[in-house]
Design a protein around this motif. Sequence first.
Motif, PDB file in Angstrom:
ATOM      1  N   LEU A  87       3.437  -5.655  -3.898  1.00  0.00           N
ATOM      2  CA  LEU A  87       2.032  -5.856  -3.538  1.00  0.00           C
ATOM      3  C   LEU A  87       1.203  -5.407  -4.735  1.00  0.00           C
ATOM      4  CD1 LEU A  87       0.243  -4.960  -0.215  1.00  0.00           C
ATOM      5  CD2 LEU A  87      -0.815  -4.454  -2.417  1.00  0.00           C
ATOM      6  N   ARG A  88       0.470  -6.342  -5.322  1.00  0.00           N
ATOM      7  CA  ARG A  88      -0.299  -6.052  -6.533  1.00  0.00           C
ATOM      8  C   ARG A  88      -1.786  -6.249  -6.270  1.00  0.00           C
ATOM      9  NH1 ARG A  88       3.579  -9.474  -7.751  1.00  0.00           N
ATOM     10  NH2 ARG A  88       2.161 -11.187  -8.257  1.00  0.00           N
ATOM     11  N   VAL A  89      -2.567  -5.242  -6.653  1.00  0.00           N
ATOM     12  CA  VAL A  89      -4.019  -5.287  -6.468  1.00  0.00           C
ATOM     13  C   VAL A  89      -4.680  -5.596  -7.810  1.00  0.00           C
ATOM     14  CG1 VAL A  89      -6.066  -4.005  -5.739  1.00  0.00           C
ATOM     15  CG2 VAL A  89      -3.866  -3.592  -4.605  1.00  0.00           C
ATOM     16  N   PHE A  90      -5.498  -6.655  -7.826  1.00  0.00           N
ATOM     17  CA  PHE A  90      -6.268  -7.032  -9.013  1.00  0.00           C
ATOM     18  C   PHE A  90      -7.742  -6.788  -8.694  1.00  0.00           C
ATOM     19  CE2 PHE A  90      -2.370  -9.444  -8.982  1.00  0.00           C
ATOM     20  CZ  PHE A  90      -1.944  -9.450 -10.301  1.00  0.00           C
ATOM     21  N   ARG A  91      -8.229  -5.630  -9.065  1.00  0.00           N
ATOM     22  CA  ARG A  91      -9.573  -5.221  -8.658  1.00  0.00           C
ATOM     23  C   ARG A  91     -10.658  -6.113  -9.250  1.00  0.00           C
ATOM     24  NH1 ARG A  91     -10.471   0.179 -10.843  1.00  0.00           N
ATOM     25  NH2 ARG A  91     -12.260   0.325  -9.447  1.00  0.00           N
ATOM     26  N   LYS A  92     -10.584  -6.377 -10.544  1.00  0.00           N
ATOM     27  CA  LYS A  92     -11.639  -7.146 -11.207  1.00  0.00           C
ATOM     28  C   LYS A  92     -11.722  -8.570 -10.679  1.00  0.00           C
ATOM     29  CE  LYS A  92     -11.460  -4.503 -15.519  1.00  0.00           C
ATOM     30  NZ  LYS A  92     -11.163  -4.546 -16.984  1.00  0.00           N
ATOM     31  N   ASP A  93     -10.587  -9.117 -10.287  1.00  0.00           N
ATOM     32  CA  ASP A  93     -10.553 -10.491  -9.768  1.00  0.00           C
ATOM     33  C   ASP A  93     -10.744 -10.549  -8.262  1.00  0.00           C
ATOM     34  OD1 ASP A  93     -10.075 -11.367 -12.332  1.00  0.00           O
ATOM     35  OD2 ASP A  93      -7.901 -11.385 -12.095  1.00  0.00           O
ATOM     36  N   HIS A  94     -10.890  -9.387  -7.608  1.00  0.00           N
ATOM     37  CA  HIS A  94     -11.040  -9.329  -6.148  1.00  0.00           C
ATOM     38  C   HIS A  94      -9.887 -10.080  -5.470  1.00  0.00           C
ATOM     39  CE1 HIS A  94     -15.117  -7.783  -6.766  1.00  0.00           C
ATOM     40  NE2 HIS A  94     -15.278  -8.744  -7.654  1.00  0.00           N
ATOM     41  N   ARG A  95      -8.673  -9.711  -5.875  1.00  0.00           N
ATOM     42  CA  ARG A  95      -7.500 -10.451  -5.402  1.00  0.00           C
ATOM     43  C   ARG A  95      -6.332  -9.503  -5.150  1.00  0.00           C
ATOM     44  NH1 ARG A  95      -6.385 -12.806  -9.781  1.00  0.00           N
ATOM     45  NH2 ARG A  95      -4.232 -12.268 -10.271  1.00  0.00           N
ATOM     46  N   ILE A  96      -5.549  -9.825  -4.132  1.00  0.00           N
ATOM     47  CA  ILE A  96      -4.303  -9.109  -3.846  1.00  0.00           C
ATOM     48  C   ILE A  96      -3.192 -10.145  -3.749  1.00  0.00           C
ATOM     49  CG2 ILE A  96      -3.045  -7.668  -2.195  1.00  0.00           C
ATOM     50  CD1 ILE A  96      -5.730  -6.523  -1.304  1.00  0.00           C
ATOM     51  N   GLU A  97      -2.083  -9.880  -4.403  1.00  0.00           N
ATOM     52  CA  GLU A  97      -0.935 -10.781  -4.336  1.00  0.00           C
ATOM     53  C   GLU A  97       0.255 -10.037  -3.732  1.00  0.00           C
ATOM     54  OE1 GLU A  97       0.085 -12.935  -7.805  1.00  0.00           O
ATOM     55  OE2 GLU A  97      -1.971 -13.598  -8.229  1.00  0.00           O
ATOM     56  N   ILE A  98       0.888 -10.688  -2.763  1.00  0.00           N
ATOM     57  CA  ILE A  98       2.042 -10.097  -2.086  1.00  0.00           C
ATOM     58  C   ILE A  98       3.224 -11.047  -2.235  1.00  0.00           C
ATOM     59  CG2 ILE A  98       2.929  -9.153   0.074  1.00  0.00           C
ATOM     60  CD1 ILE A  98       0.025  -8.899   1.024  1.00  0.00           C
ATOM     61  N   ASP A  99       4.301 -10.569  -2.819  1.00  0.00           N
ATOM     62  CA  ASP A  99       5.525 -11.359  -2.951  1.00  0.00           C
ATOM     63  C   ASP A  99       6.442 -11.039  -1.779  1.00  0.00           C
ATOM     64  OD1 ASP A  99       4.758 -12.582  -5.335  1.00  0.00           O
ATOM     65  OD2 ASP A  99       5.456 -10.885  -6.527  1.00  0.00           O
ATOM     66  N   LEU A 100       6.878 -12.089  -1.081  1.00  0.00           N
ATOM     67  CA  LEU A 100       7.668 -11.927   0.138  1.00  0.00           C
ATOM     68  C   LEU A 100       9.032 -12.590  -0.002  1.00  0.00           C
ATOM     69  CD1 LEU A 100       4.872 -12.935   2.698  1.00  0.00           C
ATOM     70  CD2 LEU A 100       5.444 -10.623   1.936  1.00  0.00           C
ATOM     71  N   ASN A 101      10.038 -11.942   0.573  1.00  0.00           N
ATOM     72  CA  ASN A 101      11.372 -12.539   0.692  1.00  0.00           C
ATOM     73  C   ASN A 101      11.507 -13.057   2.124  1.00  0.00           C
ATOM     74  OD1 ASN A 101      12.353 -11.803  -1.972  1.00  0.00           O
ATOM     75  ND2 ASN A 101      12.377  -9.698  -1.226  1.00  0.00           N
ATOM     76  N   VAL A 102      11.374 -14.359   2.285  1.00  0.00           N
ATOM     77  CA  VAL A 102      11.235 -14.948   3.612  1.00  0.00           C
ATOM     78  C   VAL A 102      12.515 -15.662   4.035  1.00  0.00           C
ATOM     79  CG1 VAL A 102       9.875 -16.533   5.008  1.00  0.00           C
ATOM     80  CG2 VAL A 102       8.769 -15.230   3.198  1.00  0.00           C
ATOM     81  N   GLU A 103      12.904 -15.425   5.302  1.00  0.00           N
ATOM     82  CA  GLU A 103      14.073 -16.081   5.887  1.00  0.00           C
ATOM     83  C   GLU A 103      13.706 -16.661   7.245  1.00  0.00           C
ATOM     84  OE1 GLU A 103      17.337 -13.437   6.165  1.00  0.00           O
ATOM     85  OE2 GLU A 103      17.338 -12.892   4.040  1.00  0.00           O
ATOM     86  N   LYS A 104      14.463 -17.653   7.653  1.00  0.00           N
ATOM     87  CA  LYS A 104      14.234 -18.291   8.946  1.00  0.00           C
ATOM     88  C   LYS A 104      14.693 -17.369  10.068  1.00  0.00           C
ATOM     89  CE  LYS A 104      15.316 -22.589  11.431  1.00  0.00           C
ATOM     90  NZ  LYS A 104      13.911 -22.897  11.735  1.00  0.00           N
ATOM     91  N   GLY A 105      13.908 -17.324  11.129  1.00  0.00           N
ATOM     92  CA  GLY A 105      14.264 -16.526  12.289  1.00  0.00           C
ATOM     93  C   GLY A 105      14.723 -17.406  13.430  1.00  0.00           C
ATOM     94  N   ASP A 106      14.517 -16.939  14.660  1.00  0.00           N
ATOM     95  CA  ASP A 106      14.896 -17.717  15.838  1.00  0.00           C
ATOM     96  C   ASP A 106      13.976 -18.922  15.990  1.00  0.00           C
ATOM     97  OD1 ASP A 106      16.834 -15.854  16.373  1.00  0.00           O
ATOM     98  OD2 ASP A 106      15.533 -14.662  17.694  1.00  0.00           O
ATOM     99  N   GLY A 107      14.568 -20.068  16.273  1.00  0.00           N
ATOM    100  CA  GLY A 107      13.783 -21.280  16.461  1.00  0.00           C
ATOM    101  C   GLY A 107      13.026 -21.623  15.199  1.00  0.00           C
ATOM    102  N   ALA A 108      11.720 -21.800  15.340  1.00  0.00           N
ATOM    103  CA  ALA A 108      10.885 -22.128  14.178  1.00  0.00           C
ATOM    104  C   ALA A 108      10.188 -20.893  13.619  1.00  0.00           C
ATOM    105  CB  ALA A 108       9.850 -23.187  14.571  1.00  0.00           C
ATOM    106  N   GLU A 109      10.557 -19.731  14.146  1.00  0.00           N
ATOM    107  CA  GLU A 109       9.901 -18.504  13.692  1.00  0.00           C
ATOM    108  C   GLU A 109      10.420 -18.069  12.319  1.00  0.00           C
ATOM    109  OE1 GLU A 109       7.320 -16.907  15.509  1.00  0.00           O
ATOM    110  OE2 GLU A 109       7.490 -18.878  16.444  1.00  0.00           O
ATOM    111  N   ILE A 110       9.689 -17.168  11.678  1.00  0.00           N
ATOM    112  CA  ILE A 110      10.059 -16.621  10.373  1.00  0.00           C
ATOM    113  C   ILE A 110      10.250 -15.119  10.529  1.00  0.00           C
ATOM    114  CG2 ILE A 110       9.290 -16.231   8.006  1.00  0.00           C
ATOM    115  CD1 ILE A 110       7.728 -18.813   8.158  1.00  0.00           C
ATOM    116  N   LYS A 111      11.358 -14.616  10.022  1.00  0.00           N
ATOM    117  CA  LYS A 111      11.655 -13.190  10.148  1.00  0.00           C
ATOM    118  C   LYS A 111      10.580 -12.345   9.462  1.00  0.00           C
ATOM    119  CE  LYS A 111      16.713 -13.301  10.513  1.00  0.00           C
ATOM    120  NZ  LYS A 111      17.988 -12.849   9.882  1.00  0.00           N
ATOM    121  N   GLY A 112      10.119 -11.345  10.184  1.00  0.00           N
ATOM    122  CA  GLY A 112       9.216 -10.370   9.582  1.00  0.00           C
ATOM    123  C   GLY A 112       7.771 -10.791   9.481  1.00  0.00           C
ATOM    124  N   ILE A 113       7.391 -11.938  10.048  1.00  0.00           N
ATOM    125  CA  ILE A 113       5.996 -12.383   9.985  1.00  0.00           C
ATOM    126  C   ILE A 113       5.528 -12.767  11.384  1.00  0.00           C
ATOM    127  CG2 ILE A 113       4.381 -14.117   9.104  1.00  0.00           C
ATOM    128  CD1 ILE A 113       6.015 -14.323   6.605  1.00  0.00           C
TER     129      ILE A 113
END
Length: 318
Positions: free
Chosen positions: A46-72
Amino acid sequence: MTAGQEVGDPALRAGEAKTLSANRLAISYASASRRILIDAKIVDTLRVFRKDHRIEIDLNVEKGDGAEIKGIAVEVLSEAAKKYMPLQLASEAYESDPMFPPLLTAKLPSKLNLVIHLDADKPIPEVKWVKTGDVHEWVRSTFGRIFTDVSEGWEKKISVQDPDPAPTIRSILDGWAVNGNVGSQTERQRFVKTHLSETDNVLEILLRLIRGERATAFPQSNATVAATRNGVPGPLLAAIEGHAHGAQQTHVSLAVLAMFRMLMEFAKRADGEKGRGEVEERVGEIIRCLPVQLLHKSVEGMFKEWKAEKKGGNAPAR
């Protein structure tokens, strides 16, 4: 809520079974009408860019049950229930809502980069750790010692890309010159620019605190003569020579001053003026870390004596 939805909507009821760990990110937006919950386990950085008023979050995403996504999980605010209600990703309500990111279009498993743009026109107040970039301090104060694994995990993931420059002894003294309570601002600024430009005088901030309020200093104006008559031994006597506040020193503060002189001597032998400069910088950093109220109290005492001396009076010995 999206248009036409009620609390009893099946898309909302079906999502109630999905729960995430309490150790998670919660991102609310769209006037707090939408919320995305992200389990800490799938957060890479999770990276905060104060001057740009932006936050970037890198996620490791996997498929969950049905059409769901694990952890989201995604939620909408129910105006009727006055709380957030979970929403299924595999629902028409989610897919037709332009306020949610198109998570279902991603090929899983994959790495996703979630970019959050903050409102630059109505910025939220920045907390201390965002300004300083000191994630360690914030995590420890938030989680404490009990959740060691949790806190260490976040420390490795969160970073502020453009924190404020770290304070220095110079910036603290300049701040005191502007906001101090004694004398005029012009006088304080002249005092900082002239008297406190010398490393010995910056060190005096610490020496005054070491001496304390009731310490007995050498009473005579000639510090070297006074020290000799008071039985000050050679190493301490050598430290007093050339020191602007020599007459105010005690045996204990002279010992600290002598050690500083020794550090400067060895640093200069080892690396010339560069070594000397590094010692001065480190000493300034040590003094900067003193409690602000003590540092200001010491500086104010020095300022009063400096001002009295400039007016031709006799500065009180301490």
